[in-house]
Design an enzyme around this catalytic site. Structure first.
Site, short mmCIF file in Angstrom:
data_model
loop_
_atom_site.label_atom_id
_atom_site.label_comp_id
_atom_site.label_asym_id
_atom_site.label_seq_id
_atom_site.Cartn_x
_atom_site.Cartn_y
_atom_site.Cartn_z
N GLY A 75 58.31 1.22 32.07
CA GLY A 75 59.23 1.60 31.01
C GLY A 75 58.49 1.66 29.68
N GLN A 82 57.54 1.73 20.76
CA GLN A 82 56.20 1.36 21.22
C GLN A 82 55.18 2.45 20.99
OE1 GLN A 82 57.89 -0.04 25.22
NE2 GLN A 82 56.12 -1.38 24.92
N CYS A 134 54.81 -6.43 28.99
CA CYS A 134 55.15 -5.39 28.03
C CYS A 134 53.88 -4.65 27.65
CB CYS A 134 55.78 -6.03 26.80
SG CYS A 134 56.26 -4.84 25.54
N LEU A 135 53.96 -3.31 27.60
CA LEU A 135 52.76 -2.53 27.26
C LEU A 135 52.31 -2.79 25.83
CD1 LEU A 135 53.53 0.85 29.07
CD2 LEU A 135 52.16 -1.08 29.88
N HIS A 164 65.22 -4.80 28.87
CA HIS A 164 63.96 -4.99 28.12
C HIS A 164 63.74 -3.83 27.16
CE1 HIS A 164 59.47 -6.12 28.10
NE2 HIS A 164 59.49 -4.93 27.53
N GLU A 165 63.95 -2.60 27.64
CA GLU A 165 63.69 -1.42 26.80
C GLU A 165 64.75 -1.26 25.71
OE1 GLU A 165 60.84 -0.15 27.01
OE2 GLU A 165 60.29 -1.03 28.93
N HIS A 224 63.90 -3.34 22.87
CA HIS A 224 62.89 -2.74 21.99
C HIS A 224 63.55 -1.91 20.89
CE1 HIS A 224 58.90 -3.66 23.45
NE2 HIS A 224 59.18 -3.29 24.69
ZN ZN Z 1 58.13 -3.84 26.33
#
Ligand code: ZN
Length: 192
Positions: A43, A48, A90-91, A132-133, A136
């Site tokens: 995701g 991000q 998380c990226l 989670h997304e 963000h």
């Molecule tokens: Zn993340």
């Protein structure tokens, strides 16, 4: 476009609903998928990649391509039920993993790239990824949702992210907060 790392200020930006989907935005979504695959994530939220759009992309399947690719525009979560704990990463905080407790089942309403609204009742990994997304898009990171014990376990790693970011910024690799905020406001004026 590149994936920004914690504590980049755009990760703390609360994005406003998108009011317009155009060809430039579709290209941007394609680029987000490319970056997500390159980083081997499931995701990726617009914050991000340093953009204020209220959207994220996801693909939980092994396959690439439109059949497996999910785009959530202006997602709204409701009907949170149950509770489940699982490891998240998380990226924007690469190689950091910690257990996060979240509702196990959710309902999500969102729009796709064609502007059509859809609704899903989700559980398992997809429910977790969507939560989670969506976090963000509200400037919330999974490290904000850790138990005290888990937060203590990751504190050193989080400190290292902060130190590396400060170094990059000192070296001129990241604009100052005012410039970042101005750029986000300009994009919002056009799309939100
Ligand atoms: Zn993340």
């Amino acid at each position: 476009m590149e994936i920004v790392q914690y504590p980049h200020p755009t990760l703390r930006h609360t994005s406003k609903p998108l009011r317009r989907v155009d060809a430039a935005l579709r290209d941007m979504v394609a680029e987000m998928f490319r970056l997500m695959y390159q980083a081997q994530g499931v995701g990726l939220a617009a914050n991000q990649v340093d953009l204020p759009y209220r959207l994220f992309v996801a693909n939980l399947g092994g396959e690439r391509g439109p059949d497996e690719e999910l785009v959530f525009i202006n997602p709204v979560i409701s009907h949170r039920r149950g509770s489940d704990e699982a490891e998240e990463g998380c990226l924007s905080l690469p190689e950091l993993y910690a257990p996060v407790r979240r509702p196990a089942t959710i309902t999500v309403n969102a729009y796709n790239l064609d502007g059509r609204e859809f609704q899903g009742e989700l559980d398992g990994l997809l429910a977790r990824v969507v939560q989670h997304e969506t976090d963000h898009l509200d400037g919330v990171l999974f490290i904000d949702r850790l138990s005290e014990t888990a937060a203590m376990d990751v504190r050193d790693a989080v400190d290292q992210f902060e130190a590396r970011f400060a170094d990059r910024r000192a070296a001129g690799g990241v604009p100052d907060d005012g410039q970042i905020a101005l750029r986000l406001a300009q994009i919002e004026a056009e799309y939100c």
